[in-house]
Design a protein around this motif. Structure first.
Motif, PDB file in Angstrom:
ATOM      1  N   ILE A  12      21.696  -8.150  28.047  1.00 32.93           N
ATOM      2  CA  ILE A  12      21.450  -7.228  27.110  1.00 32.93           C
ATOM      3  C   ILE A  12      22.370  -5.820  27.539  1.00 32.93           C
ATOM      4  CG2 ILE A  12      20.025  -5.711  25.761  1.00 32.93           C
ATOM      5  CD1 ILE A  12      17.825  -7.649  26.106  1.00 32.93           C
ATOM      6  N   TYR A  13      22.201  -5.492  28.526  1.00 30.70           N
ATOM      7  CA  TYR A  13      22.931  -4.091  28.946  1.00 30.70           C
ATOM      8  C   TYR A  13      23.831  -4.166  29.956  1.00 30.70           C
ATOM      9  CZ  TYR A  13      18.829  -1.936  26.786  1.00 30.70           C
ATOM     10  OH  TYR A  13      17.775  -1.683  25.945  1.00 30.70           O
ATOM     11  N   VAL A  14      25.178  -3.313  29.849  1.00 29.86           N
ATOM     12  CA  VAL A  14      25.909  -3.147  30.773  1.00 29.86           C
ATOM     13  C   VAL A  14      25.552  -1.793  31.388  1.00 29.86           C
ATOM     14  CG1 VAL A  14      28.291  -2.740  31.458  1.00 29.86           C
ATOM     15  CG2 VAL A  14      27.459  -4.614  29.592  1.00 29.86           C
ATOM     16  N   ILE A  15      25.414  -1.561  32.884  1.00 32.48           N
ATOM     17  CA  ILE A  15      24.945  -0.400  33.404  1.00 32.48           C
ATOM     18  C   ILE A  15      26.114   0.118  33.661  1.00 32.48           C
ATOM     19  CG2 ILE A  15      23.411   0.285  35.229  1.00 32.48           C
ATOM     20  CD1 ILE A  15      21.504  -1.978  34.424  1.00 32.48           C
ATOM     21  N   GLU A  16      26.454   1.449  33.602  1.00 35.56           N
ATOM     22  CA  GLU A  16      27.436   2.180  34.342  1.00 35.56           C
ATOM     23  C   GLU A  16      27.110   2.720  35.719  1.00 35.56           C
ATOM     24  OE1 GLU A  16      29.932   6.364  33.735  1.00 35.56           O
ATOM     25  OE2 GLU A  16      29.522   5.039  32.014  1.00 35.56           O
ATOM     26  N   LEU A  17      27.942   2.494  36.629  1.00 37.38           N
ATOM     27  CA  LEU A  17      27.710   3.008  37.872  1.00 37.38           C
ATOM     28  C   LEU A  17      28.674   4.003  38.512  1.00 37.38           C
ATOM     29  CD1 LEU A  17      26.987  -0.679  39.385  1.00 37.38           C
ATOM     30  CD2 LEU A  17      25.238   1.136  38.633  1.00 37.38           C
ATOM     31  N   PHE A  18      28.303   4.961  39.182  1.00 38.20           N
ATOM     32  CA  PHE A  18      29.280   5.774  39.526  1.00 38.20           C
ATOM     33  C   PHE A  18      30.199   5.209  40.681  1.00 38.20           C
ATOM     34  CE2 PHE A  18      30.641   9.537  42.129  1.00 38.20           C
ATOM     35  CZ  PHE A  18      31.425  10.028  41.214  1.00 38.20           C
ATOM     36  N   GLU A  22      30.419  -2.831  47.726  1.00 36.82           N
ATOM     37  CA  GLU A  22      29.840  -4.212  48.232  1.00 36.82           C
ATOM     38  C   GLU A  22      28.401  -4.058  47.693  1.00 36.82           C
ATOM     39  OE1 GLU A  22      30.441  -5.535  52.311  1.00 36.82           O
ATOM     40  OE2 GLU A  22      32.448  -4.936  52.061  1.00 36.82           O
ATOM     41  N   TRP A  23      27.383  -3.890  48.564  1.00 34.84           N
ATOM     42  CA  TRP A  23      25.922  -4.047  48.244  1.00 34.84           C
ATOM     43  C   TRP A  23      25.169  -2.703  47.914  1.00 34.84           C
ATOM     44  CZ3 TRP A  23      24.763  -8.531  46.580  1.00 34.84           C
ATOM     45  CH2 TRP A  23      25.499  -9.918  47.010  1.00 34.84           C
ATOM     46  N   VAL A  24      26.085  -1.749  47.786  1.00 32.57           N
ATOM     47  CA  VAL A  24      25.349  -0.266  47.892  1.00 32.57           C
ATOM     48  C   VAL A  24      25.800   0.416  46.589  1.00 32.57           C
ATOM     49  CG1 VAL A  24      25.592   2.137  48.674  1.00 32.57           C
ATOM     50  CG2 VAL A  24      25.514   0.019  50.156  1.00 32.57           C
ATOM     51  N   ILE A  27      24.151   5.854  41.625  1.00 33.73           N
ATOM     52  CA  ILE A  27      23.943   6.039  40.146  1.00 33.73           C
ATOM     53  C   ILE A  27      23.498   7.345  39.902  1.00 33.73           C
ATOM     54  CG2 ILE A  27      22.683   4.843  38.397  1.00 33.73           C
ATOM     55  CD1 ILE A  27      22.400   2.389  40.042  1.00 33.73           C
ATOM     56  N   GLU A  28      23.944   8.105  38.728  1.00 38.18           N
ATOM     57  CA  GLU A  28      23.261   9.220  38.085  1.00 38.18           C
ATOM     58  C   GLU A  28      22.074   8.840  37.531  1.00 38.18           C
ATOM     59  OE1 GLU A  28      24.479  12.204  38.452  1.00 38.18           O
ATOM     60  OE2 GLU A  28      26.193  11.733  39.444  1.00 38.18           O
ATOM     61  N   PHE A  29      20.993   9.908  37.861  1.00 38.83           N
ATOM     62  CA  PHE A  29      19.620   9.779  37.403  1.00 38.83           C
ATOM     63  C   PHE A  29      19.784   9.390  35.904  1.00 38.83           C
ATOM     64  CE2 PHE A  29      16.123  11.592  35.303  1.00 38.83           C
ATOM     65  CZ  PHE A  29      14.774  10.716  35.915  1.00 38.83           C
ATOM     66  N   ASP A  30      20.420  10.242  35.076  1.00 40.03           N
ATOM     67  CA  ASP A  30      20.465  10.220  33.564  1.00 40.03           C
ATOM     68  C   ASP A  30      21.146   8.655  33.106  1.00 40.03           C
ATOM     69  OD1 ASP A  30      19.424  12.754  33.201  1.00 40.03           O
ATOM     70  OD2 ASP A  30      21.253  13.557  33.103  1.00 40.03           O
ATOM     71  N   ASP A  31      21.938   8.248  34.035  1.00 38.95           N
ATOM     72  CA  ASP A  31      22.627   6.940  33.578  1.00 38.95           C
ATOM     73  C   ASP A  31      21.693   5.704  33.664  1.00 38.95           C
ATOM     74  OD1 ASP A  31      25.141   8.221  32.986  1.00 38.95           O
ATOM     75  OD2 ASP A  31      25.834   7.744  35.006  1.00 38.95           O
ATOM     76  N   LEU A  32      20.545   5.944  34.439  1.00 39.83           N
ATOM     77  CA  LEU A  32      19.957   4.983  34.875  1.00 39.83           C
ATOM     78  C   LEU A  32      18.455   5.263  34.100  1.00 39.83           C
ATOM     79  CD1 LEU A  32      19.618   2.289  36.323  1.00 39.83           C
ATOM     80  CD2 LEU A  32      18.823   3.468  38.328  1.00 39.83           C
ATOM     81  N   CYS A  33      17.926   6.384  34.514  1.00 38.87           N
ATOM     82  CA  CYS A  33      16.526   6.668  33.880  1.00 38.87           C
ATOM     83  C   CYS A  33      16.646   7.357  32.465  1.00 38.87           C
ATOM     84  CB  CYS A  33      15.739   7.647  34.681  1.00 38.87           C
ATOM     85  SG  CYS A  33      15.371   6.584  36.255  1.00 38.87           S
ATOM     86  N   PHE A  49      21.931  -5.168  44.542  1.00 33.04           N
ATOM     87  CA  PHE A  49      22.245  -4.172  45.537  1.00 33.04           C
ATOM     88  C   PHE A  49      20.903  -3.959  46.443  1.00 33.04           C
ATOM     89  CE2 PHE A  49      24.281  -2.762  41.631  1.00 33.04           C
ATOM     90  CZ  PHE A  49      25.690  -2.858  42.234  1.00 33.04           C
ATOM     91  N   HIS A  50      21.363  -3.664  48.033  1.00 31.11           N
ATOM     92  CA  HIS A  50      20.240  -3.523  48.784  1.00 31.11           C
ATOM     93  C   HIS A  50      19.950  -2.126  48.948  1.00 31.11           C
ATOM     94  CE1 HIS A  50      22.830  -2.554  52.037  1.00 31.11           C
ATOM     95  NE2 HIS A  50      23.354  -3.509  51.858  1.00 31.11           N
ATOM     96  N   THR A  51      20.905  -1.326  48.641  1.00 34.85           N
ATOM     97  CA  THR A  51      20.982   0.302  48.701  1.00 34.85           C
ATOM     98  C   THR A  51      21.270   0.814  47.413  1.00 34.85           C
ATOM     99  OG1 THR A  51      21.153  -0.004  51.166  1.00 34.85           O
ATOM    100  CG2 THR A  51      21.347   2.073  50.080  1.00 34.85           C
ATOM    101  N   ILE A  52      20.491   1.801  46.995  1.00 35.95           N
ATOM    102  CA  ILE A  52      20.738   2.518  45.660  1.00 35.95           C
ATOM    103  C   ILE A  52      20.520   4.005  46.088  1.00 35.95           C
ATOM    104  CG2 ILE A  52      20.307   3.000  43.268  1.00 35.95           C
ATOM    105  CD1 ILE A  52      19.293   0.042  43.292  1.00 35.95           C
ATOM    106  N   PHE A  53      21.680   4.807  46.036  1.00 35.52           N
ATOM    107  CA  PHE A  53      21.670   6.284  45.881  1.00 35.52           C
ATOM    108  C   PHE A  53      21.367   6.698  44.474  1.00 35.52           C
ATOM    109  CE2 PHE A  53      23.739   5.138  49.751  1.00 35.52           C
ATOM    110  CZ  PHE A  53      22.956   5.834  50.669  1.00 35.52           C
TER     111      PHE A  53
END
Length: 75
Positions: A12-18, A22-24, A27-33, A49-53
């Motif tokens: 359904i969704y395409v998620i924009e990531l900053f 690789e596996w990190v 992401i901006e809070f507003d872009d996700l939550c 991803f194994h690590t998300i900032f």
């Protein structure tokens, strides 16, 4: 290494990531939550991803109740 990329993590969704390295993911809070995502999208992010900032997390108030709920589901 990518900057301002988009990930097709669910049907359904395409998620924009900053930033993605690789596996990190960074992401901006507003872009996700601040978007209408739920547990399915957050599970897809965790599988990719194994690590998300998460940047830009603000103080939660009654006015931002929906964002706070998504944040709780995320973590």
């Amino acid at each position: 290494k990518k900057r301002k990329s988009e990930e097709q993590l669910t049907d359904i969704y395409v998620i924009e990531l900053f930033l993605v390295v690789e596996w990190v993911a960074f992401i901006e809070f507003d872009d996700l939550c601040g978007q209408p995502y739920g547990s399915a999208e957050f599970t897809a992010i965790a599988a990719r991803f194994h690590t998300i900032f998460l940047s830009g997390v603000r103080k939660m108030t009654l006015k931002t109740k929906a964002n706070a709920r998504r944040f709780i589901v995320l973590i």
